[in-house]
Design a protein around this motif. Sequence first.
Motif, mmCIF file in Angstrom:
data_model
loop_
_atom_site.group_PDB
_atom_site.id
_atom_site.type_symbol
_atom_site.label_atom_id
_atom_site.label_comp_id
_atom_site.label_asym_id
_atom_site.label_seq_id
_atom_site.Cartn_x
_atom_site.Cartn_y
_atom_site.Cartn_z
ATOM 1 N N GLU A 194 12.535 6.096 -10.442
ATOM 2 C CA GLU A 194 14.016 6.672 -9.496
ATOM 3 C C GLU A 194 13.854 7.945 -8.741
ATOM 4 O O GLU A 194 14.490 7.567 -7.718
ATOM 5 N N ARG A 195 13.119 9.069 -9.436
ATOM 6 C CA ARG A 195 13.887 10.325 -8.459
ATOM 7 C C ARG A 195 12.023 10.667 -8.583
ATOM 8 O O ARG A 195 11.354 10.495 -9.106
ATOM 9 N N ARG A 196 12.647 12.061 -7.343
ATOM 10 C CA ARG A 196 11.271 12.666 -7.012
ATOM 11 C C ARG A 196 10.891 13.457 -8.129
ATOM 12 O O ARG A 196 11.656 14.598 -8.127
ATOM 13 N N SER A 197 9.746 13.662 -8.741
ATOM 14 C CA SER A 197 9.397 14.281 -9.571
ATOM 15 C C SER A 197 8.058 14.422 -10.187
ATOM 16 O O SER A 197 7.555 13.717 -10.276
ATOM 17 N N GLY A 198 7.462 15.510 -10.143
ATOM 18 C CA GLY A 198 6.281 15.948 -9.896
ATOM 19 C C GLY A 198 5.001 14.808 -8.724
ATOM 20 O O GLY A 198 5.517 14.452 -8.148
ATOM 21 N N ALA A 199 3.941 14.640 -9.473
ATOM 22 C CA ALA A 199 3.149 13.535 -8.226
ATOM 23 C C ALA A 199 4.096 11.897 -8.208
ATOM 24 O O ALA A 199 3.982 11.953 -9.432
ATOM 25 N N TYR A 200 3.924 11.897 -6.716
ATOM 26 C CA TYR A 200 4.562 10.757 -6.740
ATOM 27 C C TYR A 200 3.105 9.744 -4.794
ATOM 28 O O TYR A 200 2.498 11.007 -4.690
ATOM 29 N N ARG A 201 3.490 8.158 -5.497
ATOM 30 C CA ARG A 201 3.242 8.105 -4.020
ATOM 31 C C ARG A 201 4.761 7.124 -3.770
ATOM 32 O O ARG A 201 5.730 6.878 -4.310
ATOM 33 N N ILE A 202 4.281 7.054 -2.093
ATOM 34 C CA ILE A 202 5.087 6.179 -0.958
ATOM 35 C C ILE A 202 4.845 5.112 -1.047
ATOM 36 O O ILE A 202 3.681 4.966 -0.653
ATOM 37 N N GLN A 254 0.598 -0.815 0.241
ATOM 38 C CA GLN A 254 -0.221 -0.365 0.406
ATOM 39 C C GLN A 254 1.192 0.946 -0.107
ATOM 40 O O GLN A 254 1.599 1.268 0.898
ATOM 41 N N THR A 255 0.507 2.323 -0.682
ATOM 42 C CA THR A 255 1.307 3.777 -0.616
ATOM 43 C C THR A 255 0.973 4.579 0.095
ATOM 44 O O THR A 255 -0.516 4.218 0.818
ATOM 45 N N LEU A 256 1.454 6.140 -0.030
ATOM 46 C CA LEU A 256 0.408 6.687 1.343
ATOM 47 C C LEU A 256 1.077 8.003 0.179
ATOM 48 O O LEU A 256 1.580 8.312 -1.265
ATOM 49 N N CYS A 257 0.462 9.143 0.124
ATOM 50 C CA CYS A 257 1.094 10.483 -0.739
ATOM 51 C C CYS A 257 1.281 11.207 0.426
ATOM 52 O O CYS A 257 1.234 11.367 1.212
ATOM 53 N N PRO A 258 2.479 12.432 -0.042
ATOM 54 C CA PRO A 258 3.011 12.612 0.951
ATOM 55 C C PRO A 258 2.448 14.008 1.769
ATOM 56 O O PRO A 258 2.488 14.166 2.371
ATOM 57 N N GLU A 296 18.662 6.559 1.033
ATOM 58 C CA GLU A 296 18.993 5.257 1.516
ATOM 59 C C GLU A 296 18.352 4.201 1.393
ATOM 60 O O GLU A 296 18.196 2.842 1.757
ATOM 61 N N LYS A 297 17.435 4.116 0.033
ATOM 62 C CA LYS A 297 16.863 2.965 0.351
ATOM 63 C C LYS A 297 15.774 1.984 0.506
ATOM 64 O O LYS A 297 15.649 0.774 0.450
ATOM 65 N N LEU A 298 14.992 2.318 1.244
ATOM 66 C CA LEU A 298 14.418 2.367 2.406
ATOM 67 C C LEU A 298 12.643 2.554 2.277
ATOM 68 O O LEU A 298 11.829 1.763 2.940
ATOM 69 N N ILE A 299 12.792 3.391 0.476
ATOM 70 C CA ILE A 299 11.534 3.569 0.194
ATOM 71 C C ILE A 299 11.387 3.397 -1.518
ATOM 72 O O ILE A 299 12.281 3.907 -1.625
ATOM 73 N N ILE A 300 10.443 2.961 -2.004
ATOM 74 C CA ILE A 300 10.299 3.499 -3.426
ATOM 75 C C ILE A 300 9.035 4.429 -3.483
ATOM 76 O O ILE A 300 7.982 4.137 -2.403
ATOM 77 N N ILE A 301 9.289 5.100 -4.605
ATOM 78 C CA ILE A 301 7.850 5.856 -4.723
ATOM 79 C C ILE A 301 7.733 5.707 -6.476
ATOM 80 O O ILE A 301 8.478 4.791 -7.100
ATOM 81 N N SER A 302 6.461 6.080 -6.675
ATOM 82 C CA SER A 302 4.835 5.575 -8.063
ATOM 83 C C SER A 302 4.618 6.649 -8.279
ATOM 84 O O SER A 302 4.128 7.707 -6.879
ATOM 85 N N TRP A 303 3.399 6.090 -9.661
ATOM 86 C CA TRP A 303 2.444 7.073 -9.926
ATOM 87 C C TRP A 303 2.332 6.838 -10.757
ATOM 88 O O TRP A 303 2.822 5.822 -11.599
ATOM 89 N N LYS A 304 0.371 5.769 -10.163
ATOM 90 C CA LYS A 304 -0.532 5.625 -11.119
ATOM 91 C C LYS A 304 0.134 3.979 -12.043
ATOM 92 O O LYS A 304 0.809 3.261 -12.521
ATOM 93 N N GLY A 305 1.269 3.545 -10.518
ATOM 94 C CA GLY A 305 1.156 2.284 -10.868
ATOM 95 C C GLY A 305 3.090 1.891 -11.065
ATOM 96 O O GLY A 305 3.314 1.111 -11.157
#
Length: 90
Positions: free
Chosen positions: A67-75, A19-23, A54-63
């Motif tokens: 690799e890096r944070r830009s624009g909208a994302y989920r954690i 499951q993910t969360l919104c920043p 630190e490779k503790l989380i990943i981020i994604s958008w619409k599945g």
Amino acid sequence: MSAARRAVLELLERREAGQTLCPSEAARLVAGENGDWRAQMDTVHAAVDELLAEKLIIISWKGVRKERRSGAYRIARRPLLPRNPSGEKP
């Protein structure tokens, strides 16, 4: 540990694996009930950048994983590698 980092990790701990969360959820937790959560977004983004490095989380958008944070994302929590019962290296 910063309040933003603690908030991200705490919220992820409450989630089921995958499951993910919104920043903004972390920003709202840092700001408190009557606080200005938008003012906390920069600190949340900085905490996310640290956790990614630190490779503790990943981020994604619409599945789609990012690799890096830009624009909208989920954690999400980084999935743990399966244990190798034989002890052999893959």
